[in-house]
Design a protein around this motif. Sequence first.
Motif, PDB file in Angstrom:
ATOM      1  N   MET A  50       0.729  -1.069  -0.241  1.00  0.00           N
ATOM      2  CA  MET A  50       0.309   0.363   0.182  1.00  0.00           C
ATOM      3  C   MET A  50       0.847   1.332  -0.258  1.00  0.00           C
ATOM      4  SD  MET A  50      -1.138  -0.200   4.199  1.00  0.00           S
ATOM      5  CE  MET A  50      -1.576   1.694   4.150  1.00  0.00           C
ATOM      6  N   GLY A  51       2.266   1.440  -0.122  1.00  0.00           N
ATOM      7  CA  GLY A  51       3.275   2.225   0.533  1.00  0.00           C
ATOM      8  C   GLY A  51       4.288   1.826   0.963  1.00  0.00           C
ATOM      9  N   PHE A  52       4.841   3.114   1.423  1.00  0.00           N
ATOM     10  CA  PHE A  52       6.374   3.180   1.749  1.00  0.00           C
ATOM     11  C   PHE A  52       6.494   4.319   2.966  1.00  0.00           C
ATOM     12  CE2 PHE A  52       6.461   2.863  -2.647  1.00  0.00           C
ATOM     13  CZ  PHE A  52       7.063   1.577  -3.365  1.00  0.00           C
ATOM     14  N   ILE A  53       7.571   3.306   3.764  1.00  0.00           N
ATOM     15  CA  ILE A  53       8.074   3.797   4.959  1.00  0.00           C
ATOM     16  C   ILE A  53       9.109   4.490   4.231  1.00  0.00           C
ATOM     17  CG2 ILE A  53       9.436   4.291   7.204  1.00  0.00           C
ATOM     18  CD1 ILE A  53       6.197   3.699   7.115  1.00  0.00           C
ATOM     19  N   THR A  54       8.918   6.154   4.341  1.00  0.00           N
ATOM     20  CA  THR A  54      10.286   6.662   3.680  1.00  0.00           C
ATOM     21  C   THR A  54      10.365   8.712   3.507  1.00  0.00           C
ATOM     22  OG1 THR A  54       9.992   7.868   0.948  1.00  0.00           O
ATOM     23  CG2 THR A  54       7.916   7.275   2.140  1.00  0.00           C
ATOM     24  N   GLN A  55      11.770   8.738   3.383  1.00  0.00           N
ATOM     25  CA  GLN A  55      11.424  10.521   4.023  1.00  0.00           C
ATOM     26  C   GLN A  55      10.773  11.299   2.359  1.00  0.00           C
ATOM     27  OE1 GLN A  55      13.096  11.495   6.268  1.00  0.00           O
ATOM     28  NE2 GLN A  55      12.478   9.938   6.639  1.00  0.00           N
ATOM     29  N   ARG A  56      10.651  10.961   1.623  1.00  0.00           N
ATOM     30  CA  ARG A  56       9.871  11.567   0.198  1.00  0.00           C
ATOM     31  C   ARG A  56       9.057  11.252  -0.222  1.00  0.00           C
ATOM     32  NH1 ARG A  56      11.750   9.688  -4.365  1.00  0.00           N
ATOM     33  NH2 ARG A  56      13.649   7.946  -4.705  1.00  0.00           N
ATOM     34  N   ARG A  57       7.514  11.635  -1.268  1.00  0.00           N
ATOM     35  CA  ARG A  57       6.782  10.952  -1.696  1.00  0.00           C
ATOM     36  C   ARG A  57       7.501  10.468  -2.849  1.00  0.00           C
ATOM     37  NH1 ARG A  57       1.821  11.968  -1.495  1.00  0.00           N
ATOM     38  NH2 ARG A  57       0.613  11.011  -3.049  1.00  0.00           N
ATOM     39  N   ILE A  58       7.149   9.092  -3.243  1.00  0.00           N
ATOM     40  CA  ILE A  58       7.876   7.794  -4.489  1.00  0.00           C
ATOM     41  C   ILE A  58       6.520   7.807  -5.517  1.00  0.00           C
ATOM     42  CG2 ILE A  58       8.660   5.421  -4.573  1.00  0.00           C
ATOM     43  CD1 ILE A  58       9.456   6.261  -2.297  1.00  0.00           C
ATOM     44  N   ASN A  59       5.703   8.503  -5.569  1.00  0.00           N
ATOM     45  CA  ASN A  59       4.646   7.890  -6.334  1.00  0.00           C
ATOM     46  C   ASN A  59       5.480   8.475  -7.727  1.00  0.00           C
ATOM     47  OD1 ASN A  59       2.792   6.392  -5.517  1.00  0.00           O
ATOM     48  ND2 ASN A  59       1.645   8.721  -4.670  1.00  0.00           N
ATOM     49  N   GLU A  60       5.543   8.421  -8.789  1.00  0.00           N
ATOM     50  CA  GLU A  60       6.270   9.004 -10.449  1.00  0.00           C
ATOM     51  C   GLU A  60       5.446   7.998 -11.204  1.00  0.00           C
ATOM     52  OE1 GLU A  60       9.877   6.955  -9.059  1.00  0.00           O
ATOM     53  OE2 GLU A  60      11.053   7.914  -8.147  1.00  0.00           O
ATOM     54  N   LEU A  61       4.671   8.110 -11.186  1.00  0.00           N
ATOM     55  CA  LEU A  61       4.444   7.268 -12.359  1.00  0.00           C
ATOM     56  C   LEU A  61       2.413   7.803 -12.893  1.00  0.00           C
ATOM     57  CD1 LEU A  61       4.825   3.215 -13.479  1.00  0.00           C
ATOM     58  CD2 LEU A  61       5.990   5.372 -14.679  1.00  0.00           C
ATOM     59  N   PRO A  62       2.300   7.837 -13.509  1.00  0.00           N
ATOM     60  CA  PRO A  62       0.252   7.945 -13.766  1.00  0.00           C
ATOM     61  C   PRO A  62      -0.305   7.289 -12.730  1.00  0.00           C
ATOM     62  CG  PRO A  62       1.179   8.396 -15.591  1.00  0.00           C
ATOM     63  CD  PRO A  62       2.292   7.138 -15.005  1.00  0.00           C
ATOM     64  N   ASN A  63      -1.144   8.051 -12.310  1.00  0.00           N
ATOM     65  CA  ASN A  63      -2.585   6.550 -11.220  1.00  0.00           C
ATOM     66  C   ASN A  63      -1.600   5.754 -10.398  1.00  0.00           C
ATOM     67  OD1 ASN A  63      -4.634   7.453 -13.736  1.00  0.00           O
ATOM     68  ND2 ASN A  63      -3.454   5.915 -15.080  1.00  0.00           N
ATOM     69  N   GLU A  64      -0.258   6.335 -10.275  1.00  0.00           N
ATOM     70  CA  GLU A  64       0.428   5.886  -9.591  1.00  0.00           C
ATOM     71  C   GLU A  64      -0.090   6.191  -7.281  1.00  0.00           C
ATOM     72  OE1 GLU A  64       4.303   3.948  -9.930  1.00  0.00           O
ATOM     73  OE2 GLU A  64       4.856   5.709  -9.228  1.00  0.00           O
TER      74      GLU A  64
END
Length: 264
Positions: A179-193
């Motif tokens: 469902m997602g990531f533990i991250t320091q920044r938004r990772i969505n890069e592709l359309p509809n992601e």
Amino acid sequence: MHATTKQTYGERAAQHPNACAKRMLELMETKKSNLSLALDVTTKKELLEIADKVGPYICLLKTHIDIVDDFDQDLIEQLLALSKKHNFMIFEDRKFADIGNTVKHQYGNGIYRIASWSDITNAHGVPGEGIITGLKEVGLPLGRGLLLLAEMSSKGALTYGEYSSKTIEMARRNQDFVMGFITQRRINELPNEDFIAMSPGVGLDVTGDGLGQQYRTPHQVIVESECDMIIVGRGIYGKGRDVEAEARRYQEAGWVAYEERIRQ
């Protein structure tokens, strides 16, 4: 800026393909909270008392259940009752990191039986895609969600570069469960992601803890880095703090940042 950063949590929930993420986003919209409490305490009494106090302000309670000295099944039952009372989800921060067959048993069996009560858990990408396959066998039929660790907030962390890239690729192939990531920044890069980005290491008063933890403000996390959720620990329940007042303060700060982001 990715398209989803301009959408409300509710708008994203309405079209989200991942059942657990959909429920999480709906809850965030309903409670007007993007706050997750990282509750790392070692007694059942303290865990339940703090969870009850912060419950009205959080959307997600993050636990490390294996550090509770007096763990028993009653703790789980009381924790689930609190999650219903206050309407929050539970995230066991297990950080699975073994082969698929092993993690399948660690997740579903043993004394903790994590999959039976925790809405969300997480894993490192180090062992490869088999770790997702193993966890998915247990968690997906129960409607659970998985977060992958793409980046960590500790100084000198090795979670960057090719490691992060490969972890994201694995997530894209398993969007029904990841469902997602533990991250320091938004990772969505592709359309509809639309992976949910949860960011640890959030503090309003300090920038570090002397043990390698580095803190950022809710504004930096939600607006500048375009993450979805702030994960706060000792800033809320540290020694001498008014737990309820601090939870309210972080909930308000996180929501103000979110409203600023969707207005931009």
